[in-house]
Design an enzyme around this catalytic site. Structure first.
Site, PDB file in Angstrom:
ATOM      1  N   GLU A 229      -4.282   1.748   7.332  1.00 32.07           N
ATOM      2  CA  GLU A 229      -4.068   1.771   5.876  1.00 32.07           C
ATOM      3  C   GLU A 229      -4.670   3.073   5.328  1.00 32.07           C
ATOM      4  O   GLU A 229      -4.178   3.666   4.375  1.00 32.07           O
ATOM      5  CB  GLU A 229      -4.758   0.555   5.259  1.00 32.07           C
ATOM      6  CG  GLU A 229      -4.638   0.483   3.758  1.00 32.07           C
ATOM      7  CD  GLU A 229      -5.209  -0.816   3.173  1.00 32.07           C
ATOM      8  OE1 GLU A 229      -5.116  -1.878   3.818  1.00 32.07           O
ATOM      9  OE2 GLU A 229      -5.752  -0.738   2.064  1.00 32.07           O
TER      10      GLU A 229
ATOM     11  N   CYS B 172     -10.509  -1.180   3.762  1.00 28.89           N
ATOM     12  CA  CYS B 172      -9.869  -1.753   4.958  1.00 28.89           C
ATOM     13  C   CYS B 172      -9.211  -0.633   5.752  1.00 28.89           C
ATOM     14  O   CYS B 172      -8.462   0.173   5.187  1.00 28.89           O
ATOM     15  CB  CYS B 172      -8.815  -2.783   4.556  1.00 28.89           C
ATOM     16  SG  CYS B 172      -9.569  -4.312   4.021  1.00 28.89           S
TER      17      CYS B 172
ATOM     18  N   ARG C  43       0.802  -1.242   0.000  1.00 30.27           N
ATOM     19  CA  ARG C  43       0.000   0.000   0.000  1.00 30.27           C
ATOM     20  C   ARG C  43       0.828   1.282   0.000  1.00 30.27           C
ATOM     21  O   ARG C  43       0.429   2.299   0.557  1.00 30.27           O
ATOM     22  CB  ARG C  43      -0.979   0.024   1.195  1.00 30.27           C
ATOM     23  CG  ARG C  43      -1.901  -1.140   1.274  1.00 30.27           C
ATOM     24  CD  ARG C  43      -2.877  -1.215   0.087  1.00 30.27           C
ATOM     25  NE  ARG C  43      -3.454  -2.525   0.020  1.00 30.27           N
ATOM     26  CZ  ARG C  43      -3.005  -3.496  -0.805  1.00 30.27           C
ATOM     27  NH1 ARG C  43      -2.021  -3.275  -1.648  1.00 30.27           N
ATOM     28  NH2 ARG C  43      -3.566  -4.668  -0.813  1.00 30.27           N
TER      29      ARG C  43
HETATM   30  C1  LIG Z   1     -15.407   0.238  -0.505  1.00 27.42           C
HETATM   31  C2  LIG Z   1     -13.939   0.413  -0.658  1.00 27.42           C
HETATM   32  C3  LIG Z   1     -13.145  -0.657  -1.023  1.00 27.42           C
HETATM   33  C4  LIG Z   1     -11.762  -0.508  -1.162  1.00 27.42           C
HETATM   34  N1  LIG Z   1     -11.030  -1.588  -1.528  1.00 27.42           N
HETATM   35  C5  LIG Z   1      -9.683  -1.453  -1.667  1.00 27.42           C
HETATM   36  C6  LIG Z   1      -8.882  -2.570  -2.034  1.00 27.42           C
HETATM   37  O1  LIG Z   1      -9.368  -3.676  -2.277  1.00 27.42           O
HETATM   38  N2  LIG Z   1      -7.545  -2.381  -2.131  1.00 27.42           N
HETATM   39  C7  LIG Z   1      -6.950  -1.163  -1.896  1.00 27.42           C
HETATM   40  O2  LIG Z   1      -5.716  -1.041  -2.018  1.00 27.42           O
HETATM   41  N3  LIG Z   1      -7.685  -0.096  -1.549  1.00 27.42           N
HETATM   42  C8  LIG Z   1      -9.037  -0.200  -1.418  1.00 27.42           C
HETATM   43  N4  LIG Z   1      -9.777   0.886  -1.042  1.00 27.42           N
HETATM   44  C9  LIG Z   1      -9.098   2.161  -0.726  1.00 27.42           C
HETATM   45  C10 LIG Z   1      -9.005   3.164  -1.898  1.00 27.42           C
HETATM   46  O3  LIG Z   1     -10.078   2.984  -2.782  1.00 27.42           O
HETATM   47  C11 LIG Z   1      -7.704   3.081  -2.670  1.00 27.42           C
HETATM   48  O4  LIG Z   1      -6.602   3.353  -1.839  1.00 27.42           O
HETATM   49  C12 LIG Z   1      -7.708   4.069  -3.847  1.00 27.42           C
HETATM   50  O5  LIG Z   1      -6.702   3.713  -4.734  1.00 27.42           O
HETATM   51  C13 LIG Z   1      -7.533   5.546  -3.460  1.00 27.42           C
HETATM   52  O6  LIG Z   1      -7.732   6.343  -4.618  1.00 27.42           O
HETATM   53  P1  LIG Z   1      -8.305   7.833  -4.520  1.00 27.42           P
HETATM   54  O7  LIG Z   1      -8.294   8.442  -5.860  1.00 27.42           O
HETATM   55  O8  LIG Z   1      -9.637   7.817  -3.835  1.00 27.42           O
HETATM   56  O9  LIG Z   1      -7.212   8.509  -3.600  1.00 27.42           O
HETATM   57  P2  LIG Z   1      -7.442   9.525  -2.384  1.00 27.42           P
HETATM   58  O10 LIG Z   1      -8.118   8.798  -1.276  1.00 27.42           O
HETATM   59  O11 LIG Z   1      -8.071  10.760  -2.881  1.00 27.42           O
HETATM   60  O12 LIG Z   1      -5.929   9.830  -1.980  1.00 27.42           O
HETATM   61  C14 LIG Z   1      -5.125   8.798  -1.444  1.00 27.42           C
HETATM   62  C15 LIG Z   1      -3.664   9.280  -1.399  1.00 27.42           C
HETATM   63  O13 LIG Z   1      -3.187   9.454  -2.734  1.00 27.42           O
HETATM   64  C16 LIG Z   1      -2.718  10.795  -2.937  1.00 27.42           C
HETATM   65  N5  LIG Z   1      -3.071  11.141  -4.320  1.00 27.42           N
HETATM   66  C17 LIG Z   1      -4.266  10.972  -4.947  1.00 27.42           C
HETATM   67  N6  LIG Z   1      -4.160  11.307  -6.245  1.00 27.42           N
HETATM   68  C18 LIG Z   1      -2.873  11.710  -6.447  1.00 27.42           C
HETATM   69  C19 LIG Z   1      -2.128  12.178  -7.576  1.00 27.42           C
HETATM   70  N7  LIG Z   1      -2.672  12.283  -8.790  1.00 27.42           N
HETATM   71  N8  LIG Z   1      -0.833  12.520  -7.406  1.00 27.42           N
HETATM   72  C20 LIG Z   1      -0.242  12.418  -6.187  1.00 27.42           C
HETATM   73  N9  LIG Z   1      -0.889  11.977  -5.083  1.00 27.42           N
HETATM   74  C21 LIG Z   1      -2.179  11.625  -5.205  1.00 27.42           C
HETATM   75  C22 LIG Z   1      -3.416  11.630  -1.888  1.00 27.42           C
HETATM   76  O14 LIG Z   1      -2.656  12.776  -1.568  1.00 27.42           O
HETATM   77  C23 LIG Z   1      -3.488  10.637  -0.722  1.00 27.42           C
HETATM   78  O15 LIG Z   1      -2.258  10.606  -0.042  1.00 27.42           O
HETATM   79  C24 LIG Z   1     -11.162   0.757  -0.920  1.00 27.42           C
HETATM   80  C25 LIG Z   1     -11.975   1.837  -0.554  1.00 27.42           C
HETATM   81  C26 LIG Z   1     -13.342   1.682  -0.419  1.00 27.42           C
HETATM   82  C27 LIG Z   1     -14.181   2.855  -0.046  1.00 27.42           C
END
Ligand SMILES: Cc1cc2nc3c(=O)[nH]c(=O)nc-3n(C[C@H](O)[C@H](O)[C@H](O)COP(=O)(O)OP(=O)(O)OC[C@H]3O[C@@H](n4cnc5c(N)ncnc54)[C@H](O)[C@@H]3O)c2cc1C
Length: 325
Positions: A319, A248, A191
Site C-alpha cells: 500500500e 499499513c 487506496r
Molecule cells: C501512523 C500512520 C497511520 C496511517 N493510517 C492510514 C489509514 O488509516 N488509512 C490510509 O489510507 N492511510 C493511512 N496512512 C498512510 C498515509 O497517511 C495516507 O496515505 C496519506 O493520505 C498520505 O498523505 P501525504 O500527504 O503524506 O502523501 P505523500 O505520502 O506525501 O504522497 C503520497 C502519494 O500522493 C502523491 N501526492 C501527494 N500530494 C499530492 C498532490 N497535491 N497532488 C498530486 N499528487 C500528490 C505523491 O506523489 C504520492 O504518490 C497512515 C500513515 C501513518 C504514518
C-alpha cells in the site's frame, strides 16, 4: 531515466546540474535545498537524498516551477507529508516538490461544501469538521498527511474514504491549465484515485491537486465528538503510534482478508530485519525501530511476501508507495 509521453516517444530526462541549480535558486530563493535527505521528509524516517527539494507554498509558485521544469525536461515529483512513502536509500533523481506548506483557511459555502488547499493537514480538516458540526470526515481521524496526498491515495479505513466525501478537486494539468474536475469524472478504488482523461493524464506527478471541496452533512457536534473519541481510542489501541512507519504496509488482498492477519498467521509479528521490525501491535505495520535503512524495510517486505505466498498462495501488494533509485 526515461519517461513515456503519449505523442512523443521515449525521451531522456535532464539531470539537476549546476545550471539547473542556479535556475531553481532564482525561482525559489531559500525554499530550495540540494541533496536533501528524504529521511527528513518521510514518516518512515528513511530515504536517501533528492537532487533538489523545493517547497511550494502557493499556486503561482507551483505553476511557474512546474512550467520551468517541463521546459527543461527535468523529472519532478510532488509530495505532501511523506506519510505513505518509502524512499530508497539512493534517493530520488530530479526535483521533489513538497506541498505541505500550501494551505490557508478552510472555508464553507452556503451549500455546506467545505474547501481546503492541497497542503492542508488532514488532522486540521477533521478538527474543522468536528468543531463546525459537519459529519463525513471522522473516518479520517488519525490519518496523517495532506488533503492532496489523501485524495491521490484515496486514504480511508473500513468506515469511509476520500472518494465518499470529495465533491470536486482543482488540478494542475500537464498543459499548465488549472481545471476543476467534478467527482463524477474521477473514480476511486481501494487506496487509489483514477482519472480517465488519457490525453491529459500523462507524465511525472500529474495531475497535481491544488485544492479540493468536500460535501459534508451538518450534524449534532456532541454526537460527532463522541464518535470521534471512539475512533481515536481504536487507533491508539490497535496501532503502534510512537515508532516511525508509513501506516499499513500492504493492501488487504480482498475486503474479507486482512493482510495483518495473514502476516500474523505466518509467524512474522515482531520479526526484525536490520533496524526494521514488523510491529508487535499490528502485523501490517513495518516500523523503523532502530535507525533502519530503506533496504532493511524492503528486506522485511520481501520476507513477508515470500512467507505469505508460500502458505496461502496470496501475493501481497504494498500500500506504501516505494520510490527512488
Ligand atoms: C501512523 C500512520 C497511520 C496511517 N493510517 C492510514 C489509514 O488509516 N488509512 C490510509 O489510507 N492511510 C493511512 N496512512 C498512510 C498515509 O497517511 C495516507 O496515505 C496519506 O493520505 C498520505 O498523505 P501525504 O500527504 O503524506 O502523501 P505523500 O505520502 O506525501 O504522497 C503520497 C502519494 O500522493 C502523491 N501526492 C501527494 N500530494 C499530492 C498532490 N497535491 N497532488 C498530486 N499528487 C500528490 C505523491 O506523489 C504520492 O504518490 C497512515 C500513515 C501513518 C504514518
Amino acid at each position: 531515466m526515461f519517461i513515456c509521453w503519449e505523442r512523443r516517444c521515449l525521451k531522456a530526462l535532464a539531470r539537476v546540474d549546476e545550471q539547473c541549480r542556479q535556475w531553481l535558486h532564482s525561482v525559489l530563493g531559500d525554499r530550495v535545498f540540494f541533496d536533501e535527505p528524504m529521511a527528513r521528509h518521510t514518516s518512515f524516517r528513511v530515504g536517501g537524498p533528492a537532487d533538489a527539494f523545493a517547497i511550494a507554498d502557493d499556486v503561482e509558485v507551483i505553476v511557474n516551477l512546474i512550467k520551468g521544469l517541463q521546459q527543461r525536461n527535468l523529472p519532478f515529483w510532488v509530495i505532501g507529508r511523506g506519510t505513505n512513502l518509502l524512499v530508497k536509500d539512493a534517493g530520488i533523481r530530479g526535483v521533489v516538490i513538497v506541498l505541505k506548506k500550501m494551505f490557508g483557511n478552510i472555508t464553507v459555502k452556503s451549500d455546506n461544501t467545505v474547501k481546503a488547499m492541497a497542503g492542508t493537514p488532514m488532522s486540521r480538516l477533521c478538527r474543522f469538521a468536528l468543531r463546525n458540526g459537519f459529519a463525513g470526515m471522522n473516518f479520517a481521524l488519525g490519518i496523517p498527511g495532506t488533503v492532496g496526498g489523501a485524495i491521490i491515495t484515496n486514504a480511508g479505513t473500513a468506515i469511509g474514504d476520500m472518494g465518499n466525501v470529495l465533491c470536486e478537486a482543482k488540478f494542475l494539468l500537464p498543459s499548465g491549465e488549472i481545471k476543476k474536475i467534478a467527482k463524477e469524472k474521477l473514480s476511486f478504488s481501494y487506496r487509489q484515485m483514477h482519472w480517465d482523461n488519457k490525453s491529459e493524464n500523462q507524465g511525472g506527478s500529474f495531475p497535481v491537486i491544488l485544492e479540493a471541496a468536500f460535501s459534508l452533512i451538518p450534524d449534532d457536534p456532541v454526537k460527532l465528538k463522541k464518535e470521534a473519541m471512539k475512533i481515536v481510542k481504536w487507533r491508539k489501541k490497535s496501532q503502534p503510534g510512537r515508532l516511525p512507519s508509513a501506516g499499513c504496509f500492504f493492501k488487504n488482498p480482498d475486503p474479507e482478508t486482512s493482510a495483518g492477519q495473514l502476516i500474523d498467521i505466518v509467524g512474522l509479528k515482531g520479526k526484525n530485519y536490520g533496524g526494521a521490525e514488523i510491529s508487535q501491535k499490528h502485523a501490517n505495520f513495518i516500523v523503523n525501530k532502530n535507525n533502519a535503512s530503506a533496504a532493511d524495510i524492503l528486506g522485511l517486505k520481501e520476507m513477508v511476501q515470500e512467507r505469505v505466498w508460500k502458505k496461502f498462495h496470496i501475493s501481497l501488494e504494498p500500500e506504501v508507495r516505494i520510490v527512488g533509485d
